[in-house]
Design a protein around this motif. Structure first.
Motif, PDB file in Angstrom:
ATOM      1  N   LYS A   1       0.947  -1.152  -0.098  1.00  0.00           N
ATOM      2  CA  LYS A   1      -0.181   0.139   0.072  1.00  0.00           C
ATOM      3  C   LYS A   1       0.835   1.110  -0.025  1.00  0.00           C
ATOM      4  CE  LYS A   1      -4.024  -1.959   2.248  1.00  0.00           C
ATOM      5  NZ  LYS A   1      -4.799  -1.870   3.461  1.00  0.00           N
ATOM      6  N   GLN A   2       2.212   1.267   0.431  1.00  0.00           N
ATOM      7  CA  GLN A   2       3.005   2.351   0.372  1.00  0.00           C
ATOM      8  C   GLN A   2       3.415   2.874  -0.979  1.00  0.00           C
ATOM      9  OE1 GLN A   2       6.288   1.058   2.954  1.00  0.00           O
ATOM     10  NE2 GLN A   2       5.210   1.565   4.524  1.00  0.00           N
ATOM     11  N   SER A   3       3.245   4.325  -1.300  1.00  0.00           N
ATOM     12  CA  SER A   3       3.732   4.767  -2.452  1.00  0.00           C
ATOM     13  C   SER A   3       5.053   5.146  -2.201  1.00  0.00           C
ATOM     14  CB  SER A   3       2.655   6.024  -2.759  1.00  0.00           C
ATOM     15  OG  SER A   3       2.914   6.890  -1.629  1.00  0.00           O
ATOM     16  N   ARG A   4       5.627   5.295  -1.056  1.00  0.00           N
ATOM     17  CA  ARG A   4       6.938   5.784  -0.578  1.00  0.00           C
ATOM     18  C   ARG A   4       7.240   4.875   0.552  1.00  0.00           C
ATOM     19  NH1 ARG A   4       9.311   9.062  -4.329  1.00  0.00           N
ATOM     20  NH2 ARG A   4       7.885  10.565  -5.090  1.00  0.00           N
ATOM     21  N   PHE A   5       8.309   4.032   0.416  1.00  0.00           N
ATOM     22  CA  PHE A   5       8.610   3.109   1.305  1.00  0.00           C
ATOM     23  C   PHE A   5       9.183   3.550   2.570  1.00  0.00           C
ATOM     24  CE2 PHE A   5      10.007  -1.023   2.887  1.00  0.00           C
ATOM     25  CZ  PHE A   5      10.937  -0.754   3.644  1.00  0.00           C
ATOM     26  N   SER A   6       8.565   2.938   3.855  1.00  0.00           N
ATOM     27  CA  SER A   6       9.061   3.323   5.146  1.00  0.00           C
ATOM     28  C   SER A   6       9.141   1.838   5.989  1.00  0.00           C
ATOM     29  CB  SER A   6       7.867   4.114   5.762  1.00  0.00           C
ATOM     30  OG  SER A   6       7.908   4.128   7.229  1.00  0.00           O
ATOM     31  N   TRP A   7      10.445   1.608   6.052  1.00  0.00           N
ATOM     32  CA  TRP A   7      10.658   0.360   6.764  1.00  0.00           C
ATOM     33  C   TRP A   7      10.092   0.002   8.212  1.00  0.00           C
ATOM     34  CZ3 TRP A   7      13.298   0.642  11.306  1.00  0.00           C
ATOM     35  CH2 TRP A   7      14.240   1.666  11.555  1.00  0.00           C
ATOM     36  N   GLU A   8       9.968   1.036   9.077  1.00  0.00           N
ATOM     37  CA  GLU A   8       9.632   0.976  10.603  1.00  0.00           C
ATOM     38  C   GLU A   8       8.150   0.294  10.708  1.00  0.00           C
ATOM     39  OE1 GLU A   8       9.724   3.344  14.854  1.00  0.00           O
ATOM     40  OE2 GLU A   8      10.792   4.149  13.140  1.00  0.00           O
ATOM     41  N   PRO A   9       7.437   1.040  10.245  1.00  0.00           N
ATOM     42  CA  PRO A   9       5.907   0.425  10.382  1.00  0.00           C
ATOM     43  C   PRO A   9       5.744  -1.081   9.735  1.00  0.00           C
ATOM     44  CG  PRO A   9       5.850   2.054   8.776  1.00  0.00           C
ATOM     45  CD  PRO A   9       6.971   2.048   9.279  1.00  0.00           C
TER      46      PRO A   9
END
Length: 916
Positions: free
Chosen positions: A106-114
């Motif tokens: 669902k991420q359009s921009r990657f975020s590793w923490e969640p």
């Protein structure tokens, strides 16, 4: 672009020929399997992968489930890396990573923490134990992956253990893990083949008739290096007199590999040699791909023959469809290929591979081979047609573009724009350069069409060229708007908007973002908020979270200037929620929004929280060298440090802000208005804190009509220094019209600060009666938004005026605002620092008390001293050895004589009298 995962990367390598049993190492691994991290760290060719594959085959499936991932250079893309890891885990134990994979998708921009938090929570609730093996981790050098992996290690559930094989130690806290007993290390010393293992391999596996002395000599020369041992044994197998070969075996590992690979190749048939050399350009291969590259059929038979001959090839799947060469063997083959074949031959090999990958829609591999063939135009067209793999693939995009010659890049303006976007946060000079190159190319192309009289007004090509030119103008304005007249910049935005296609939502959102910032710089914050919200809404329609977050941040900033802190906080919380759900990695937008949250905490007087959020943002930006807003963070940190009395640290932050601004300038000679915006006020307060105000002069660096906000902040800084120099008349002459202007604009936050400076000026002139209505207006404006720090910044003089105002209102019979009472209760006055010394009233205070209209008795003075220190009636009774009812009588009498009705008012009254 849809990312296709290679299933073979998550398959445990198939072991057809086990070189030699390594029981001691297998036992060692099993004994320490409970360690959080097992690290196999040794140079290439020590058998790390083979050992781990053997070990995985020996573990009981009832106790351990094995998730395997073979890494390569492409896995430095954080999104791709964790996609592979999560997929491997889910294949191992279905459902383990389902929630994390859904979040990632669902991420359009990657975020590793969640994503990792979701994974950790999921694993911790299952009863199956998983061993995650990451092979060839030395390929990973992306800093955000290191940070993510450390986070995973720090929160590792007991159901998950990690195993890494690598040529170099990763930058993990290994010393800490050792001390905690959570690290199991297997290094080159342990991985070297012992003499017994060498003897077993040479005599049992390779069937070589060697004496014990020859075996020892062999082991000594190869130093237990497994791949060197195998290469040497293969070559030795062809020697009629092994002793002669052993005598000539010398040199380090690199030269041994080069020498023996040539011998191995020469022992093969010409057909097989040609096949090995031609296919060495492939990272992974199947028969169809090999047929295309070699230009012949029969590759499947040759691949099976190579595997049977143990020629450093590994099957990647059980069906024996996909293979790869041992990387050292592949390197040696490519070295030989370059030495023995012409460049055109190698070029043709890469182009055949490129065409095959194009046919099967593997665009990344097609681009790779086009670049290797130096077919720059083809590579550029392939990159363009790949839709610029979104921000999740920006790492690969930058790598590709950096390999293209400048002439090729200039001829593809859309690639210039993409490159400029990627450089915005790190190198705005280079970003501006590539935008200029794109603009030049497009203008020439459009002018040529017009001169030739071609009716292309409505053609798709011309529309697309104009659209790209609109993006160029929009990005140029984004970088340069701070240095230009706002009217010129708005005109440039209008021109860019007309060029953009209606469906180019991202381009139009970018223009609105710039317009919002222009209005803010002009001083029209209300219009900036309106346009900023419009930009955020537009970005939201295309799920462009980073752009939406940036626009929301601009709006929040503007709200702080209009004095609407609650609205600003709501917007920041909305932006933070976006970063948690779908924002990109720390290198872009995280630090900006974290900094804004810290800024709002500072406004509310919450200095510890402000410093925490700001340093969090600063650490991200400084580590990643993201200089776009680093001066903003340094300036805010300086303000916090000044509020905490850390003058030297504040000066250091301001120095770094100045250095950042110098490095960031898009063009030499341009003023950095962004830097002036954030640092001017902080510098004025620094000079005052350093007691240098008498020797400092601040002058205007900008024109009021072009950069109204910066001019206003400079004007307030000038007035602050004038007050510090006791030049109150000059300050009032400047402050009075400034107040009228800011009231007209509706900039409540600035109005409050100007009001306080005016009140201080009247106070210095001994005109407290004129100061009180001014300070009352400031209180009434600040109360709804709980703006504390703006008062704290002015220190004891403002505190005195606040107590005077409270007393004045009480004399008029007006109820004091609860905000004023709260402000005085928490005011960080220097005389309140430390634990109060509870003692009886000294003689001089008693005399002052007796100077009241109705003087206090000695006992009443004693009671009052304890009362204002916060003691209860019972505490006072115990301290003075009297009854509680007597204390109540004294308190009632004291309040009456002071003319107040409660304890807090009594405290304010004696503060104003200077008795506390």
């Amino acid at each position: 672009m849809h990312t296709i995962l290679l299933h073979t990367k998550s398959l445990i390598p198939t072991l057809v020929h086990i070189l030699t049993p390594r029981t001691r190492l297998l036992s060692c691994l099993t004994e320490r399997i409970e360690s959080s991290l097992t690290l196999l760290s040794a140079p290439a060719g020590y058998g790390k992968t083979t050992l781990l594959a053997q070990w995985a085959s020996t573990l009981s499936s009832d106790e351990w489930h094995i998730a395997w991932l073979s890494l390569d250079e492409r896995d430095n893309d954080p999104s791709l890396f964790w996609n592979y890891v999560l997929t491997a885990l889910d294949a191992c134990v279905p459902g383990t990573s389902e929630a994390a994979l859904t979040l990632l998708a669902k991420q359009s921009r990657f975020s590793w923490e969640p994503v990792l938090t979701t994974l950790i929570n999921s694993v911790s609730h299952q009863d199956k134990r998983v061993l995650l093996i990451l092979d060839d981790y030395h390929y990973i050098h992306e800093s955000s992956l290191y940070a993510a992996f450390i986070f995973l290690l720090e929160h590792l559930p007991s159901q998950l253990r990690l195993v890494l094989s690598t040529r170099t130690d990763p930058p993990f806290p290994l010393a800490q893990l050792r001390a905690q007993g959570q690290l199991h290390e297997v290094r080159a010393e342990q991985l070297r083949c012992t003499t017994e293992e060498t003897a077993h391999f040479l005599t049992q596996v390779m069937q070589l008739p060697l004496s014990q002395v020859e075996i020892q000599h062999f082991a000594h020369r190869t130093e237990g290096w497994l791949v060197g041992l195998k290469l040497a044994a293969l070559s030795l197998h062809q020697q009629a007199v092994p002793a002669h070969f052993l005598a000539s075996l010398q040199g380090n590992q690199r030269y041994i590999l080069d020498y023996l690979t040539n011998d191995v190749l020469f022992s093969l048939t010409p057909q097989l040699q040609h096949f090995l050399l031609a296919t060495s350009i492939l990272e992974e291969m199947c028969s169809s791909l090999c047929d295309a590259v070699v230009g012949d059929t029969g590759s499947q038979d040759l691949l099976e023959e190579i595997e049977r001959s143990n020629l450093f090839v590994s099957a990647l799947d059980a069906q024996r469809e996909w293979y790869r060469y041992h990387q050292l063997f592949a390197e040696a083959l490519r070295y030989r290929l370059q030495r023995t074949h012409k460049e055109q031959f190698i070029h043709d090999l890469h182009m055949r591979a490129c065409l095959w990958y194009q046919e099967y829609e593997h665009s990344e591999q097609a681009i790779h081979h086009a670049l290797e063939a130096q077919e720059w135009d083809i590579a550029a067209e392939l990159i363009e047609s790949s839709s610029f793999p979104g921000a999740q693939s920006s790492y690969r995009l930058v790598q590709w573009l950096q390999r293209l010659p400048e002439d090729t890049l200039r001829a593809h303006p859309s690639l210039c724009v993409a490159y400029a976007r990627s450089l915005y946060y790190t190198d705005q000079r280079q970003a501006l350069y590539w935008l200029q190159q794109a603009e030049q190319f497009l203008r020439i192309a459009l002018e040529a069409d017009e001169q030739e009289g071609q009716a292309l007004t409505h053609s798709q090509v011309r529309v697309e060229q104009r659209n790209i030119l609109g993006e160029v103008f929009g990005l140029q304005v984004t970088i340069k708007y701070l240095q230009q007249d706002w009217r010129m910049t708005l005109a440039a935005c209008e021109e860019a908007s007309l060029l953009l296609k209606p469906e180019n939502v991202k381009g139009h959102a970018t223009i609105l973002q710039v317009q919002a910032q222009i209005y803010a710089m002009k001083g029209d914050f209300i219009q900036a908020i309106t346009v900023g919200l419009e930009a955020a809404a537009l970005s939201h329609t295309i799920n462009d979270a980073p752009s939406e977050i940036f626009s929301l941040g601009t709006v929040a900033y503007c709200c702080s200037y209009t004095g609407h802190l609650h609205q600003a906080q709501q917007i920041i919380e909305q932006a933070l929620l976006l970063t948690e759900r779908q924002a990109q990695s720390a290198e872009t937008i995280y630090y900006y929004i974290y900094g804004l949250q810290g800024y709002l905490y500072w406004h509310r007087g919450c200095l510890e929280q402000a410093y925490e959020w700001l340093t969090r943002a600063y650490d991200i930006a400084h580590k990643a060298k993201l200089i776009a807003y680093l001066d903003m963070l340094c300036a805010h940190l300086a303000r916090v440090c000044l509020s905490q009395g850390e003058v030297q640290q504040a000066e250091a932050f301001l120095h770094q802000a100045r250095q950042t601004a110098y490095e960031r300038r898009a063009e030499e000679g341009l003023r950095d208005i962004h830097y002036l915006l954030f640092t001017t006020g902080a510098y004025a307060q620094l000079f005052i804190a350093q007691k240098k105000s008498e020797h400092v002069t601040i002058t205007h660096q900008v024109d009021k009509t072009t950069h109204g906000t910066v001019w206003c902040l400079e004007e307030m800084a000038i007035c602050r220094l004038l007050l510090a120099q006791s030049r109150t008349g000059e300050a009032l002459v400047r402050l009075t019209p400034l107040l009228a202007e800011q009231r007209k604009l509706g900039n409540g936050g600035i109005v409050i600060e100007v009001l306080l400076l005016i009140a201080l000026a009247y106070q210095q002139n001994q005109q407290e009666d004129q100061a009180l209505p001014i300070i009352a207006e400031a209180i009434e404006l600040a109360a709804p938004e709980e703006m504390l720090q703006v008062f704290f910044e002015e220190g004891a003089p403002i505190e005195h005026l606040l107590y005077a105002l409270q007393w004045h209102w009480q004399k008029q019979g007006r109820n004091s605002l609860s905000f004023l009472d709260h402000l005085l209760a928490v005011f960080p006055s220097e005389q309140h620092e430390g634990k109060p010394d509870i003692s009886y009233a000294p003689e001089e205070k008693l005399n002052a008390y007796q100077g009241l209209v109705e003087p206090l008795s000695k006992r009443e003075a004693e009671v009052l001293e304890l009362l204002v220190l916060g003691l209860t009636n019972r505490d006072i009774a115990e301290r003075l050895t009297i009854t509680v009812s007597t204390v109540k009588q004294h308190v009632s009498s004291i309040l009456g004589k002071l003319g107040v009705v409660n304890r807090s008012q009594a405290q304010a009254r004696i503060r104003m009298l200077g008795l506390l």
